[in-house]
Structure formats: C-alpha cells, structure tokens
Design an enzyme around this catalytic site. Structure first.
Site, short mmCIF file in Angstrom:
data_model
loop_
_atom_site.label_atom_id
_atom_site.label_comp_id
_atom_site.label_asym_id
_atom_site.label_seq_id
_atom_site.Cartn_x
_atom_site.Cartn_y
_atom_site.Cartn_z
CG PHE A 1 26.35 47.41 44.21
CD1 PHE A 1 26.89 48.48 43.53
CD2 PHE A 1 26.49 46.13 43.68
CE1 PHE A 1 27.57 48.29 42.34
CE2 PHE A 1 27.16 45.93 42.49
CZ PHE A 1 27.71 47.01 41.81
CD GLN B 1 26.67 36.45 44.04
OE1 GLN B 1 27.63 37.13 43.67
NE2 GLN B 1 26.00 36.71 45.15
CG HIS C 1 25.75 39.07 38.60
ND1 HIS C 1 24.81 39.84 37.96
CD2 HIS C 1 26.53 39.93 39.28
CE1 HIS C 1 25.03 41.11 38.25
NE2 HIS C 1 26.06 41.19 39.05
CG LEU D 1 28.57 40.80 35.50
CD1 LEU D 1 27.65 39.70 36.00
CD2 LEU D 1 29.55 41.20 36.57
CD GLU E 1 23.88 43.85 42.78
OE1 GLU E 1 24.04 42.62 42.63
OE2 GLU E 1 23.98 44.42 43.87
NE ARG F 1 25.63 40.66 42.68
CZ ARG F 1 26.92 40.94 42.57
NH1 ARG F 1 27.82 39.99 42.78
NH2 ARG F 1 27.31 42.15 42.25
CG HIS G 1 29.26 36.77 39.46
ND1 HIS G 1 30.02 37.35 38.47
CD2 HIS G 1 29.27 37.64 40.50
CE1 HIS G 1 30.49 38.52 38.91
NE2 HIS G 1 30.05 38.71 40.14
NE ARG H 1 31.07 38.13 45.71
CZ ARG H 1 30.97 39.14 44.86
NH1 ARG H 1 30.89 40.38 45.31
NH2 ARG H 1 30.94 38.93 43.55
C1 LIG Z 1 33.01 40.13 35.45
C2 LIG Z 1 33.16 40.25 36.94
C3 LIG Z 1 32.79 41.42 37.59
C4 LIG Z 1 32.92 41.53 38.98
N1 LIG Z 1 32.57 42.71 39.59
C5 LIG Z 1 32.76 42.85 40.93
C6 LIG Z 1 32.49 44.08 41.58
O1 LIG Z 1 32.12 45.08 40.98
N2 LIG Z 1 32.66 44.15 42.92
C7 LIG Z 1 33.09 43.08 43.66
O2 LIG Z 1 33.24 43.20 44.86
N3 LIG Z 1 33.38 41.90 43.04
C8 LIG Z 1 33.23 41.77 41.71
N4 LIG Z 1 33.53 40.58 41.10
C9 LIG Z 1 34.16 39.52 41.89
C10 LIG Z 1 35.63 39.86 42.14
O3 LIG Z 1 36.14 40.56 41.05
C11 LIG Z 1 36.48 38.61 42.35
O4 LIG Z 1 35.89 37.76 43.29
C12 LIG Z 1 37.87 39.01 42.87
O5 LIG Z 1 38.42 40.02 42.05
C13 LIG Z 1 38.79 37.82 42.95
O6 LIG Z 1 40.07 38.27 43.26
P1 LIG Z 1 41.24 37.24 43.57
O7 LIG Z 1 42.46 38.04 43.81
O8 LIG Z 1 40.79 36.30 44.61
O9 LIG Z 1 41.39 36.39 42.23
P2 LIG Z 1 41.77 36.80 40.72
O10 LIG Z 1 41.74 38.25 40.49
O11 LIG Z 1 40.95 35.94 39.84
O12 LIG Z 1 43.28 36.37 40.61
C14 LIG Z 1 43.67 35.01 40.64
C15 LIG Z 1 45.16 34.94 40.43
O13 LIG Z 1 45.59 33.61 40.67
C16 LIG Z 1 46.48 33.21 39.66
N5 LIG Z 1 46.40 31.75 39.55
C17 LIG Z 1 45.30 30.97 39.44
N6 LIG Z 1 45.65 29.68 39.36
C18 LIG Z 1 46.99 29.63 39.43
C19 LIG Z 1 47.96 28.59 39.40
N7 LIG Z 1 47.60 27.31 39.27
N8 LIG Z 1 49.26 28.92 39.49
C20 LIG Z 1 49.66 30.22 39.59
N9 LIG Z 1 48.79 31.24 39.62
C21 LIG Z 1 47.47 30.95 39.55
C22 LIG Z 1 46.05 33.96 38.43
O14 LIG Z 1 47.12 34.10 37.53
C23 LIG Z 1 45.62 35.30 39.03
O15 LIG Z 1 46.73 36.16 39.13
C24 LIG Z 1 33.42 40.45 39.72
C25 LIG Z 1 33.80 39.28 39.08
C26 LIG Z 1 33.65 39.16 37.70
C27 LIG Z 1 34.02 37.87 37.05
#
Ligand SMILES: Cc1cc2nc3c(=O)[nH]c(=O)nc-3n(C[C@H](O)[C@H](O)[C@H](O)COP(=O)(O)OP(=O)(O)OC[C@H]3O[C@@H](n4cnc5c(N)ncnc54)[C@H](O)[C@@H]3O)c2cc1C
Length: 588
Positions: free
Chosen positions: A116, A246, A248, A258, A261, A292, A359, A400
């Site tokens: 990666f 970021q 992507h 997306l 990568e 990136r 991203h 990142r």
């Molecule tokens: C398409 C895509 C591909 C990616 N691929 C990778 C990868 O291969 N490797 C990597 O390391 N990273 C990757 N990333 C980045 C990574 O997936 C995210 O940064 C990470 O999963 C975020 O996790 P999180 O738990 O912080 O938030 P999220 O998984 O977004 O969860 C947020 C949570 O908060 C809740 N929430 C939000 N607002 C409120 C509110 N007001 N009240 C109550 N609940 C709320 C939502 O319901 C949800 O449950 C990718 C991102 C994307 C978009």
C-alpha cells in the site's frame, strides 16, 4: 422526553464505536447510540486493508511502520501516538482474527499481506507488504465481525438515534485553564418517533466518523456530515488540523466512488494521455505507491498541463490490463465491478478513468493517546473521549497512509473503550446535567418543523449543493489565498441563507428532511473551520498544498492548528510531539 442513565455512552457504531463498546461493556454499563443501523456505518465500505507489521510475507517491523507513518504525515504526526499505533497494530489484527475475521491467507495459512502507498521496508528502500486484507472488502468484514461480537456480548444499541448535543457541566471556553470541566451526557433525537432522549453518563465516547460531505466529489457516504466534530465544536471545544483533508487519487472520474489503492498495491499503474507511467517522474523509488497526497497532486498536475484523458482531458487512467483476470477476480472483485457498473468500463481489457476524490479528515476532535478529549493545549475534559475518524490523536498528521485508519479505529477505539469504562468505575456519580438542554434542542426541532410551508424560504438542497461546489472548486488539492478567500465568502453567505431555510415535512416519524437540515448546519460549521485553518497555514504540507506558499515551513508551522468557536472563530496552535524522528525532506 425520556431520561436514560448509563456508565458509558458511545456515540457511533462504526469500527471505532463498536471496538470501544466491546471493551467498555465488559467493564461497565454501556449504551451505543447510532444514527445508522450499525452495519451500515462507513467502516463497512473500506476496501483495501489494515496495516500491521506482522512480517508474514516479508521482513517488517513496527519501527519501520512508525517511521513511514510519520514521514507520510509530513512530520505533523504526534510521534508518541504513532509509536503506539504501530506497536499495537499486530495485536489489533490478531484480536480480529481471534474474533473470526476471515482474512485472506498465504499458502502456509498465515494472514496474507499486500503493498500500500507509503508503506516501505527499512525507511523507504522499497514498498513492503504490510496490509492485512480480506479481498477488497476488509472494512465490511471488520464491521460484521465487531457487530457479531457486540451482539454476543449483549451491547445495548440505540439504533437510528441521532445525537445532536453534548452536555458539559461548564462552558469549556469560559473556564480558566487548570480548572476541571466534566461531561454530563448527550441529547439524541429518535428517528422513528421524533422523541428527544437525554442520556446522562459518567463517560461519553464520540466515534461519529468523517465529514467528507463538505465536498461534492467524495468517496464518503451521504451520512458522513461530521456530526460529532461539529457538536463538540458547538459545545465550546476546539477542532484540530481541520485544513488537512485527504484527496484519494483514484475516485471513479466524475463520480468520486472509490477504487482502493489496493489496485495499485496489486500492480495497477497510472497513465496519462500519452500512455506514460507518469509517477516515475514524481516518485522514482516507489512510483504509483507514493503516499496519497503526492499521487493526487501529480494527477491534478498532469491534467493541468494538458496530459489528461477523455473528451475534456480531465482525468487520468488506472491500468490493470496487464494483470491476470483471475488475479483481479481474487483480489479486487468489488472495485472492478464498480468500474463496470458505474462507468461501463471492463478493467480486464480497458484502463479505468480516475481522478482524486475527497476521502478522509486527518483533523478532528483533539485527544491524547488514551482517547481523552482536550479543551485546550493541555486540559482534558473529564469523562469525554473520542476515537476514529472524528478524532485527531494525531497519528495521521498532514496526510494519512492507506490502511492506517482501519488500524486507528481498532487501536484507539479499544483504548478509548477501556479508559472510558475505567473512568466511569472510578466516578461515584455523573456530573449534574442541565435539564434545560433537552428543552432547547426540542424547541430548535419544533422551530424547524414550523418552517414547513413558509414561502420564499431557502432550500436545504440548494445550500448544500452550493457549499459542496465552492469547497470542491476552492479548497481542493491545490489552494491559494484567493481561492480560500472566495470559499470563506461563499460559506459566510450560505450560513446567512441557512438562517432562512424551510423544510417540507412536518411529521414526527422518520423525518429525514428535518435531520438533513440539521446535518447541513454541521457541514457549514465545519467548512468554515477547514477554510480558516487553510487560509492561516501559509505553507504546503501533506494534503494541504498552497500554490502561493509551495514549501513546508517547519519553523513557523510544524504545529497543529486549533480552531475555537464562539461569535468569532479563534485560531491557535499546539506543538507537535517529537520523540525520535527529526523532520527531513519528504522524497520517495
Ligand atoms: C470508500 C472508503 C474506503 C476506505 N478504505 C479504507 C481502507 O481500506 N483502509 C483504511 O484503513 N481505511 C479506509 N477508509 C477509511 C476508514 O474506513 C474510515 O476512516 C473508518 O472506517 C472510520 O471509522 P469510524 O468508526 O471512525 O466511523 P464510521 O465507520 O463512519 O462510523 C460512524 C458512526 O457514527 C454514527 N454517527 C454519526 N453521526 C452520528 C450522530 N449524530 N448520532 C449518532 N450516531 C452518529 C454512525 O451511525 C456510524 O455508526 C475508507 C473509507 C472509505 C469512505
């Protein structure tokens, strides 16, 4: 209006929220509130992998991983936090394996690993295979695995509860440094009924994910409106490094969806209209697997200099045609299907049109390495934690590395869960909760509902579209004072118009119209912070590239930006934690 009381309340059920819930619910009475059904969280969309120096396929170690993370983050990374991230990575992957996550395997049966961007052997010698993965559905597998474990452990979920306010016992900005401020709880809106719920708690963890929807072209889901960041900010807490967003490199051209990568990790190559593998010019050592920020800038530059592809010369091509179809099917099944479905392109035989897409938010709610939220450069808020994309630890600094976020949510989600539960167990009673807060939120909601039918009112959809358009145009891969001042003006005008919005649905049940209006308010708040940080940072570093200040300025700006709210936004800086690595020029 209903009152609930818990030891720990977690806001968000993505990877960070559920990893925290698994730890916290083992130790203390825990509720997990989420605006989405847990398995719909954006973590489930993550594709490529999760980094850990397992050394399963190549020699590797946590120290190289730490160095890559710091260099990749253009030396804005807090190095103590990066050391923890990379050291705890191996156990984080093994924990998931033990929970049953179906990782891809080597022939010998160990977890397979792939290359990666920016992950290298021995401080930049060559790309290293460090990303653990499950085809191109790694996030999906993580989210499902964590959810199963939460169900097994009987975590109490409140699904489709939108948290809209954070209650502290004192105004954090009005309280002198050194004096204690504690969390008291949160207030949530239940989507199904329109009812307001107050959750009183000794500890609260924000794990609300990213804010990609401030931009038009983004890989992020529609729900990523930065709620947690904006709620904390509106409660008087600072936001850190928000100008670092970021882009992507490989979003499907024109759409932003997306393509991981991992496509380049598995051998994909970027080409311009002349068929040239242009990354050889920008990053001679690791080429298409440069970090990136560098690849995104190189792509935008190729397009600017007239070497873009297609009728408008506005994208470049991701070439997978030299890979075996069987290899593509085994390692990249989902993303190649996206190219077929959304662009009608067959990746076996045709290169795929791609262009950078917004991203990931490197910035967020400032925390220390235990996930404790800071209210200034030194004081923490007692009982308040943040983890995952909404938080800024800061392990990603100015840029990142791919696969470090799935790692971040597991490592710091776990840490926050443990710390929050321990704090709750040591605390006799939750801080007193201001009972008028729920009333205030209720009247805001009622006021919005009463706008239905107002003539000559502003439309939420129009304001959101214009906001995303100006952010896409002016706060992009390349920025300068003029473009940022334009964005600042546009956001201010849109904020003014936002005070005159009307919605269309007066109902109480499933009123998503009302919630979209509130989410737009969050996007406006955050855009203002992003732009202010970007305007004041007169240098180029990681994901923030100023054409009028094209070099990095460590003397003035090797510092984190801290933006505070109130009537006028206030900007301050916080020193970067340096342990072992002095900044040097970033070459690949
Ligand atoms: C398409 C895509 C591909 C990616 N691929 C990778 C990868 O291969 N490797 C990597 O390391 N990273 C990757 N990333 C980045 C990574 O997936 C995210 O940064 C990470 O999963 C975020 O996790 P999180 O738990 O912080 O938030 P999220 O998984 O977004 O969860 C947020 C949570 O908060 C809740 N929430 C939000 N607002 C409120 C509110 N007001 N009240 C109550 N609940 C709320 C939502 O319901 C949800 O449950 C990718 C991102 C994307 C978009």
């Amino acid at each position: 209006m209903t009152l609930h009381e818990y030891d720990v309340v977690i806001v968000g059920a993505g990877g960070a929220g559920m990893r925290a819930a698994l730890e916290s619910s083992k130790r203390a009475r825990t509720a997990c509130l989420t605006k989405l059904y847990p398995t719909r969280s954006h973590t489930g969309a993550a594709q490529g992998g999760m980094a850990a120096a397992l050394s399963n396929v190549e020699d590797d170690n946590a120290e190289w991983h730490t160095f890559d993370t710091i260099k990749g983050g253009d030396y804005l990374v807090d190095q103590d936090a990066a050391e923890i991230l990379c050291k705890e990575a191996v156990q984080a992957v093994l924990d998931l394996e033990n929970m049953g996550l179906p990782f891809n395997r080597t022939e010998g049966g160990t977890i397979d690993q792939r290359r990666f961007g920016g992950h290298t052997r021995n401080h930049g010698e060559a790309a290293v295979r460090r990303a653990c993965y499950s085809a191109d559905r790694t996030g999906h597998m993580i989210l499902q695995t964590l959810y199963q474990q939460c169900i097994k452990q009987e975590v109490e979920f409140y699904n489709e509860y939108y948290v809209l306010d954070l209650i502290l016992d004192k105004d954090p900005q009005g309280t002198p440094e050194g004096e204690e401020v504690s969390v008291a709880g949160v207030i949530a809106y239940e989507l199904a009924t329109g009812e307001i719920h107050t959750f009183r708690a000794k500890s609260v963890i924000f794990a609300t994910g990213g804010a990609g929807k401030v931009f038009k072209t983004t890989s992020n889901a529609h729900t990523l409106t930065g709620d947690g960041m904006a709620i904390a900010f509106n409660a008087g807490l600072p936001l850190e490094d928000m100008e670092f967003f970021q882009f992507h490199p490989t979003g499907l051209a024109g759409l932003g969806i997306l393509l991981s990568e991992a496509a380049r990790g598995e051998g994909g190559i970027l080409r311009n209209s002349e068929g040239e593998r242009f990354m050889e010019r920008y990053a001679p050592t690791i080429k298409d697997l440069a970090p990136r920020d560098m690849v995104a800038r190189a792509m935008a530059n190729e397009v600017r200099e007239g070497r873009g592809c297609g009728p408008h010369k506005d994208y470049v091509l991701l070439d997978l045609t030299h890979l075996e179809p069987a290899h593509i099917d085994a390692k990249l099944p989902d993303i190649t299907e996206f190219a077929r479905t959304y662009l009608g392109v067959e990746p076996y035989t045709e290169p795929v049109p791609v262009y950078p897409t917004a991203h990931y938010a490197m910035g967020g709610i400032p925390t220390n390495v235990h996930g404790e939220v800071l209210r200034n450069n030194t004081d923490k808020v007692k009982g308040l934690y943040a983890a995952g994309e909404c938080a800024c630890v800061s392990v990603h600094g100015a840029n990142r590395l791919g696969t470090n976020s799935l790692l971040d949510i597991n490592v710091f989600g776990r840490r926050a869960g443990i710390a929050a539960a321990e704090h709750a167990l040591e605390t006799a009673e939750a801080a007193p909760l201001d009972e008028t807060a729920a009333e205030t939120l209720n009247s805001t909601v009622e006021r919005l509902r009463s706008t239905v039918g107002t003539s000559e009112a502003e439309s939420v959809a129009d304001i959101r579209r214009e906001l995303q358009a100006t952010m896409d145009r002016n706060v992009q891969v390349f920025r300068d004072a003029d473009s940022l001042q334009q964005a600042q003006k546009d956001v201010a005008a849109l904020r003014e118009r936002f005070t005159k919005i009307a919605i269309h649905d007066r109902g109480k049940r499933y009123n998503t119209d009302l919630l979209e209006a509130i989410e737009l308010g969050f996007l406006l708040d955050l855009s203002e912070v992003v732009v202010l940080g970007a305007l004041n940072r007169e240098e180029s570093r990681g994901g923030h590239y100023r054409e009028d200040f094209p070099t990095r300025d460590d003397e003035k700006f090797m510092q984190h930006t801290m933006v505070y709210g109130g009537d006028d936004l206030r900007l301050d800086y916080k020193p970067v934690v340096v342990t072992r690595y002095q900044p040097m020029e970033r070459k690949y």
